[in-house]
Each structure stands twice: as structure tokens, then as C-alpha cells.
Design an enzyme around this catalytic site. Sequence first.
Site, PDB file in Angstrom:
ATOM      1  N   HIS A 191     -95.148  30.608  96.274  1.00  0.00           N
ATOM      2  CA  HIS A 191     -95.989  30.348  95.108  1.00  0.00           C
ATOM      3  C   HIS A 191     -97.306  31.120  95.189  1.00  0.00           C
ATOM      4  O   HIS A 191     -97.811  31.623  94.186  1.00  0.00           O
ATOM      5  CB  HIS A 191     -96.282  28.856  94.995  1.00  0.00           C
ATOM      6  N   ARG A 298     -79.313  38.967  88.612  1.00  0.00           N
ATOM      7  CA  ARG A 298     -78.476  38.852  89.822  1.00  0.00           C
ATOM      8  C   ARG A 298     -78.093  37.377  90.025  1.00  0.00           C
ATOM      9  O   ARG A 298     -78.855  36.611  90.603  1.00  0.00           O
ATOM     10  CB  ARG A 298     -79.245  39.359  91.049  1.00  0.00           C
ATOM     11  N   ARG A 335     -75.084  39.840  85.444  1.00  0.00           N
ATOM     12  CA  ARG A 335     -74.029  40.384  86.312  1.00  0.00           C
ATOM     13  C   ARG A 335     -73.252  39.231  86.936  1.00  0.00           C
ATOM     14  O   ARG A 335     -73.849  38.297  87.471  1.00  0.00           O
ATOM     15  CB  ARG A 335     -74.654  41.248  87.413  1.00  0.00           C
ATOM     16  N   GLU A 434     -70.804  51.882  90.393  1.00  0.00           N
ATOM     17  CA  GLU A 434     -71.363  51.824  91.755  1.00  0.00           C
ATOM     18  C   GLU A 434     -70.547  52.616  92.775  1.00  0.00           C
ATOM     19  O   GLU A 434     -71.008  52.820  93.891  1.00  0.00           O
ATOM     20  CB  GLU A 434     -71.431  50.371  92.231  1.00  0.00           C
ATOM     21  N   ASN A 457     -78.146  52.209  94.011  1.00  0.00           N
ATOM     22  CA  ASN A 457     -78.256  51.891  95.439  1.00  0.00           C
ATOM     23  C   ASN A 457     -76.890  52.002  96.120  1.00  0.00           C
ATOM     24  O   ASN A 457     -76.755  52.615  97.187  1.00  0.00           O
ATOM     25  CB  ASN A 457     -78.823  50.486  95.635  1.00  0.00           C
ATOM     26  N   ASP A 458     -75.872  51.394  95.504  1.00  0.00           N
ATOM     27  CA  ASP A 458     -74.534  51.477  96.086  1.00  0.00           C
ATOM     28  C   ASP A 458     -73.860  52.803  95.770  1.00  0.00           C
ATOM     29  O   ASP A 458     -73.104  53.330  96.591  1.00  0.00           O
ATOM     30  CB  ASP A 458     -73.664  50.315  95.577  1.00  0.00           C
ATOM     31  N   ARG A 468     -76.706  52.267 103.743  1.00  0.00           N
ATOM     32  CA  ARG A 468     -78.118  52.308 103.347  1.00  0.00           C
ATOM     33  C   ARG A 468     -79.005  51.465 104.247  1.00  0.00           C
ATOM     34  O   ARG A 468     -80.233  51.525 104.159  1.00  0.00           O
ATOM     35  CB  ARG A 468     -78.269  51.889 101.893  1.00  0.00           C
ATOM     36  N   CYS A 505     -79.655  50.276  86.810  1.00  0.00           N
ATOM     37  CA  CYS A 505     -80.351  49.124  87.375  1.00  0.00           C
ATOM     38  C   CYS A 505     -80.600  49.281  88.868  1.00  0.00           C
ATOM     39  O   CYS A 505     -80.962  48.314  89.539  1.00  0.00           O
ATOM     40  CB  CYS A 505     -79.593  47.837  87.081  1.00  0.00           C
TER      41      CYS A 505
END
Length: 580
Positions: A191, A298, A335, A434, A457-458, A468, A505
Site C-alpha cells: 500500500h 493477467r 487473457r 508468442e 517477452n516470450d 529470458r 503487450c
Amino acid sequence: MIELQGIAAASGYAMGPAFILQDTQAEIIRRTLPPEETELEIKRLESTVDQSIAELEELKAWTEETIDEEHAKIFATHILVLQDEEYIGRAKEMIQNGRINAEAALNDATEEIVALFESMDNEYLRERAADIRDVSKRMMKHLLGLEADGLDQVKDPVVLLANDLTPSDTAQLDREKIAGFATNIGGHTSHSAIMARSMEIPAVVGLNEVTSKVKPGDYVILDGAKGTLLINPPESVIASYQVLQQQYNACMQELKKFHDQPSVTADGHLLEIVSNVGNPQDAYAAKRSGAEGIGLYRTEFLYMGCESLPSEEVQFDAYKVVAEIFGSTAPVVIRTLDIGGDKELPYMDLPKEANPFLGYRAIRLCLDRKDIFKTQLRAILRASAFGNIKLMYPMIATMQELREANSILAEAKQELDKENIPYNREMEVGMMIEVPSAALIADILIQEVDFFSIGTNDLVQYTMAADRMNERVSYLSEPLNPAILRLIRNVIHAAHQHGKWVGMCGEMAGNLTAIPILVGLGLDEFSMSTGSILSARALMSKLNRAEMQALAEEALNMTSAEEIKQYVNNKVPAVAELTL
């Protein structure tokens, strides 16, 4: 000079003398009560609860007025904690049955519930233990008759160092005197970190023993971008950070102009900048940061935050909230479950694999566990009646996988029809690109979906055959490699040939050096972290699309990522100007 590395919680720079906030918790003396005193002690505890609730009501109202309603909910949650009989009732029970004083009972009940939260695997839930400690600290202060916490001694601007800061502490920080703060503990979703970002206070958390390594009055520099704290730096470093801070402040002031502006190039081509999120809190933050929607929700974080598979109702509530945050027109791309690889669900007890990133994960797992998959599809469909939700499958590698996923989706729709449950029958359905196989047959796959979103990323990992997470081969994890750019071009061309749109994304979408090339290649939607939105929009406003198309064509014929970066930086000076 000593440099400490922590977790970047809120961007910006702060420098000045350190002020160390000491924990004010006094020693709790445990007393055994005579039987006739237990009722009086329970009433003393109840009086403290009432006093604390009254304070929290004031703090909630103040936060609604000065920050926003979303952050005020933190204090509404604290009030609920004080009204919870599982917690306060447990303390009363200890007084009654254990015949101990209120301070000891409150301490013991707090440790019980905090231990429960801290034992959870999910980071977000572990950090909720801080809320319990915040409430306990407030009540204990009243029981013990403790007053000021030391911040009243601060007269001139300082950098605040503390073991931890509660939401109450953070909300009440005086921005005129607290240039920034750093803490021993805490994470990016704590928080205090969330509130620091909203209040635009530079912050670094998770520095371990910063309060013992820094002496009161030491000169420190807090770097909220890198997540570092420099202790007693030389004059040359101070001077360089003063320049950096001036540039940062000027840039932030300039970027604010783009908050409510459309994402459009200098020659009038409209683009879309949306955000990646993992929960409703992220979605609120994304909207405040100027996102035009959600490009990647996600859903695995919802599963990771539960002790067993979340029910259809739990999922429906979570998806509906995010849809409603953005209203009926702004897109929210959800997703479906992407578990496996580096993301585990302990309660599913999935078998260990030699190569988990190449194994039983994402859509592969969902197609095998149709019960789990269809439950999620029903929840997403139901939530689609409350906003502009789009559904997206992760890690599709073949047409067979896509068709099987669509078949299960059709079954879910039929079930809802029979039950007369409303959903958006026009909901768009897309898939992530991906893996190289999907990129290479994009012209075939696009015929059975409404859109693509490129997960770089993938895609980089699988194209370059380089883990990675492995530092020894990190030099291969480069999205500007010509091989990656050519795959992206292929995907965008295939979709546009069929009149469909393409988003991205992965981290690459918010990379300022990559954006001119992606604009030139024709990418339609850019989904990124909230902190990148305004600088990306500012950069796009300076780009001419026709010129970027020529720039992208040149880049595709180069031989290395380094050559491409240098070329872009030379051709587009705005990239360097906006890179802080």
C-alpha cells in the site's frame, strides 16, 4: 559512498539529510488479571476500537478529498478489520479466558492473524499483513498512551527512512518536508508503494537494513527509477543528480499535458495506448495514468491469490470490476489462464518438468483441463455484459489449439443461452502471438480470430532459443533483433490483409527506441506499464508515420540490434529527449 539496491516503488529523485523514523512500539507488559477485572479490560479494548474507528473515518474522508476514493478504501478496509469479530473477538476471548490485559491480548491476536497472512504464497496477500499491523499499531498507541511518532520533529526537507510505512503513515506525509522515503521492507504492490505513486513521492522499498546502515543526518540520494539509495555520495554525484532531478521535473511537467490527449502521430494517425494489469487496483492506477483501456489483464494473479481454484462467481466479480472501471467503450482485453513456466499454482500440484517453458502451460494446460477453462470462459462471457471486454488466448502454437479453444468457448455460450444469462454476443476473441510457429502462420490463424496481440517477452525467448531468466544468455534477449522485427512485420501484415487489428503487450511496446519502428510497421495498439504511458504518447506526437515506415524498412535490413538502436536514436532525437 555506499549504494544500496532495493525495489523501485515510485519514480523521481530525492536528496538531502536522512531522517530515520524509529519504531515507537513500547514494551508490552503482560499482566494476569483477577477475575473481576476481565470485563473492565474488555471495555477498555472496546473503547480503543471505537476511538480508532473514529480516527480512521476522519482519515478516510481526508484521503477522499485530497487523494481519491480508491485510496480511501484502504481505510475503509481498516475499519472493517476493527469490526471483524475474528480479530477483535479473538482478543476479547484471550482477555476473558486467558485473563490477560488488553495490550497482551491485542498483541497475541495480531501475531496470530499476521502469521496467517504471511504464510500465504501470494505476494499481494502477504503484504496485506501490513494492514493488520497498521490497525494494531493504532490501537496499541491508544492503549499505551503513546503520542507523536517523531515526524513532528521534522522542520526542513528530509529523505525519510523507516523499517516500514503503514498506509496511515504514508497518507499523512507532509510533501513540503518529506522529499522521498525508503523502507527496509515492502514490495511493489504494498500500500505504501501504491500510495507513493499516487502522491508522486519518490520511493524505494525492500532495502533490508537501510535504517541501520544510515545514520541520522547522513546525506542520501534516493533514485526512484533504479530503486537505489546512495549514502554520502561525493559532490560530483550530487551535482549530476541535481541536473537529473531538474530534467525529470521539467519532463514530468511537460508530460502531464498528454494525460487527456489522444494517442496520435504528428501527421494525424490515431493509435491506442492501453495498459497491462493484474488486478482491479492496477486497473484504477492505469486509468489515472492516462491509459485508454486494458491491453492485457493477467488473470493468473487471481488464481495465484487463492488457496484453491477460484469459482466462476469469484472470477466474474473480478472481471466485472475491471470492465466497469473503464466503462462501456474502452477496451479491456482479458487473457485466459496463463499458468506454468515460472508461474505456479501450488494447489494444482502440477508435475515438475525438465523444460517448463516448453511444456505443460498456458493454453496447453487449459485445453487439457477443460473444467478449469470453461469455468473461466463462462465468467469472462458473463462479465462482457458490463463493458467492452475482449477475450484472448495465450501461447497458441497451432490452428488445432485455436479451434479447440474456440469450440470450448462455443460450448460455454450455449450453456449461458440455456440458462438465460446475458453476455456480449459480439465480444471480440483474439490470441497472443508468442511462439514463432504462430507468427509464421499468422495469415491462416487470423481468419479465425478478431485480433492478435504480440507477446514479445516470450516471442523473443522462443525465437532466440534463450531463457529470458538466464543471465548468461541475456545478450540474446533483444526485441530489436532483426529476426524479431521481421516476425512482427509478418504478423501485422497478415492481420491487416484481413482487416483485423494488432496489439502488443510485451515490454517492447513501451520501449521508446522500439516505438518509432512499431509505428512504422503499422502496429495499432500499444499495451504497457502505467509509468510508460505519457512518455510513449509524447513520443508518438512527434512522429510522422510515413517517415517511420521508411525508418522501419531500413531497420529490417540491418544486421544487429545495436545497429538498429543507433540508427533510431540518430534519426529520432525525441527518443533520447524522453528517456530519463
